[in-house]
Design an enzyme around this catalytic site. Structure first.
Site, PDB file in Angstrom:
ATOM      1  N   ASN A   1      -7.943  18.503  10.092  1.00  0.00           N
ATOM      2  CA  ASN A   1      -9.354  18.462   9.734  1.00  0.00           C
ATOM      3  C   ASN A   1      -9.553  19.492   8.623  1.00  0.00           C
ATOM      4  OD1 ASN A   1     -12.102  18.555   9.597  1.00  0.00           O
ATOM      5  ND2 ASN A   1     -12.444  18.995  11.768  1.00  0.00           N
TER       6      ASN A   1
ATOM      7  N   ARG B   1      -8.964  13.628   9.823  1.00  0.00           N
ATOM      8  CA  ARG B   1     -10.381  13.375  10.072  1.00  0.00           C
ATOM      9  C   ARG B   1     -11.061  13.215   8.710  1.00  0.00           C
ATOM     10  NH1 ARG B   1     -15.226  17.455  11.203  1.00  0.00           N
ATOM     11  NH2 ARG B   1     -16.784  15.875  11.662  1.00  0.00           N
TER      12      ARG B   1
ATOM     13  N   HIS C   1     -20.109  11.898  14.345  1.00  0.00           N
ATOM     14  CA  HIS C   1     -19.500  12.180  15.662  1.00  0.00           C
ATOM     15  C   HIS C   1     -18.916  10.918  16.303  1.00  0.00           C
ATOM     16  CE1 HIS C   1     -22.601  15.674  16.185  1.00  0.00           C
ATOM     17  NE2 HIS C   1     -21.456  16.164  15.752  1.00  0.00           N
TER      18      HIS C   1
ATOM     19  N   ARG D   1     -30.507  22.532  12.502  1.00  0.00           N
ATOM     20  CA  ARG D   1     -31.090  21.367  11.822  1.00  0.00           C
ATOM     21  C   ARG D   1     -32.307  20.848  12.580  1.00  0.00           C
ATOM     22  NH1 ARG D   1     -25.660  18.116  11.799  1.00  0.00           N
ATOM     23  NH2 ARG D   1     -24.389  19.913  11.355  1.00  0.00           N
TER      24      ARG D   1
ATOM     25  N   GLU E   1     -11.842  15.287  20.152  1.00  0.00           N
ATOM     26  CA  GLU E   1     -11.802  14.477  18.933  1.00  0.00           C
ATOM     27  C   GLU E   1     -10.388  14.440  18.340  1.00  0.00           C
ATOM     28  OE1 GLU E   1     -15.412  16.728  18.113  1.00  0.00           O
ATOM     29  OE2 GLU E   1     -16.006  15.074  16.814  1.00  0.00           O
TER      30      GLU E   1
END
Ligand code: ADP
Length: 405
Positions: free
Chosen positions: A7, A95, A184, A245, A388
């Site tokens: 990643n 990823r 996600h 956020r 993940e």
């Protein structure tokens, strides 16, 4: 089969090396502060008995190529290496944040795939360029390994048009691909399938709501194994309240900020993405800190928590309606897996919908998958730890096995 999952961020590379024959992690690590004065590589070797050993390198890591070279040096190190040389790595799974509408599944990387990822850069200007750097460097450092891209957006490509098209001039979709994409996806897919395995039913016989609550947060409505809606939109700003956020706000808010507060586009971007959410309301984006403040009597922290859980609950209701019937709600990621109060408040008052949390099971559970609903709850409520990296490794293996067979 050994698969290295990567990643790559703008100044970091996270990695895990899997032995897929035993589904175990051989080592993992992160290179940070690439390009800064002093870079750092933290490398963890996982031993057979489950304990781990940490090795740290500090020094000049001037670019991603150098970062990758340090990783390889540690992977094959005479003293603590886990492989003899880099050719032992059968595949590298990358990823990639944004696959746009081009990628609906993991894809073996070739020049045309690299071009297509480049074309999606305007949709993820902060992430896709770093992911591309990771791919380009990995192609040169691991020339013998297959390289597979696994996209955060791919799982959401099954969302129907009435759920992904925004009610704005349609030409914006046709010309600029403005639409809901969702993120996600790797996590939502992984916990859906893991939940199905746990319940002993094929995923295509289940309707699920997956609730991924980490620093970023998103939910997905998963009908018979396919995603039919998700809370994040064209960017990861839409939907749930997050650490920093906003999630959903009135789209007219930026005009108000520009005309009344004299804020520039950049100022507004920073405010909505980095200074809002939990942090905007009570000063911290870390949920553990929010709880600490709340327990000390801080009213804003309580309000932040109330807003956070109310938004999650609203989407549970919305997705229940979208699915028509519901078998299970799955909580995952840092907050979803570790915060009994967030799970409790997000499901509070939903008893008439057949969603009943068992207070004791919600508070006291072992690591791993846990069922936290009452015996007679029509809808099961589960904690399913996300992974993940493992999902990327599994998808990479599946693609290679498929192309070899
Ligand atoms: P990321 O999105 O960066 O991968 P994580 O999934 O690790 O994030 O989630 C980070 C969030 O999880 C933080 O807000 C952190 O406070 C929260 N968290 C971790 N452990 C707990 C806990 N025991 N109780 C409440 N929140 C927790």
């Amino acid at each position: 089969m050994k698969i290295l999952v990567i990643n790559t961020g703008s100044s970091s590379i996270k990695y895990q090396l899997f032995n897929m024959d035993t589904q175990s992690v051989l080592c993992s690590g992160v290179v940070e502060r690439i390009g800064e004065e002093c870079g750092i590589l933290t490398h963890k070797i996982i031993k057979d008995n489950g304990t781990s050993d940490k090795k740290i390198y500090e020094g000049d890591i001037k670019d991603h190529v150098t970062g990758f070279k340090h990783i390889v040096d540690y992977l094959i190190n005479d003293e603590f290496g886990v492989i003899k040389d880099s050719s032992e790595i059968d595949a590298v799974g990358h990823r990639v944040v944004h696959g746009g509408e081009t990628f609906k599944a993991p894809t073996e990387i070739d020049d045309s795939v690299i071009d297509a990822i480049k074309q999606n850069v305007p949709l993820a200007p902060l992430h896709n360029p770093s992911n591309l750097t990771g791919i380009e460097v990995a192609l040169s450092v691991f020339p013998e390994s297959k390289q597979i891209a696994v996209f955060d957006t791919a799982f959401h490509q099954s969302i129907p048009d009435y759920a992904y098209i925004y009610a704005i001039p349609y030409s914006l979709y046709e010309e600029k691909r403005v639409r809901r994409y969702g993120f996600h996806g790797t996590s939502h897919a992984y916990v859906s399938e893991t939940c199905a395995e746990y319940l002993g039913k094929p995923v295509d016989q289940l309707n699920l709501i997956t609730v991924h609550l980490g620093n970023g947060g998103s939910m997905a409505a998963v009908k018979k194994g396919k995603c039919i809606d998700t809370t994040m939109g064209m960017t990861p700003l839409e939907g749930l309240v997050m650490g920093t956020r906003t999630g959903d706000v009135d789209p007219a808010l930026p005009f108000f900020l520009a005309s009344n507060m004299d804020m520039s586009m950049d100022d507004i971007d920073t405010l909505l993405n980095k200074e809002s959410g939990l942090k905007g309301i009570c000063g911290t984006n870390d949920m553990r800190e929010v709880f600490k403040l709340r327990d000390e009597g801080n009213e804003r922290a309580k309000l932040a928590l109330d807003i956070y859980c109310y938004r999650t609950k609203k989407y549970i209701g919305a997705y229940y309606a979208a699915l028509g019937s519901l078998d299970a709600i799955i909580f995952t990621a840092g907050i979803g897996e570790h915060s009994p109060d967030v799970r409790k408040f997000s499901c509070a008052g939903l008893e008439n919908f057949g969603i009943k949390i068992d207070e004791d099971k919600n508070e006291n559970y072992e690591d791993g998958i846990a069922e936290i609903s009452t015996e007679n709850s029509k809808v099961k409520v589960l904690i399913v730890p996300t992974n993940e990296e493992l999902r990327i490794a599994q998808e990479t293996k599946k693609l290679i096995d498929g192309s070899n067979s």
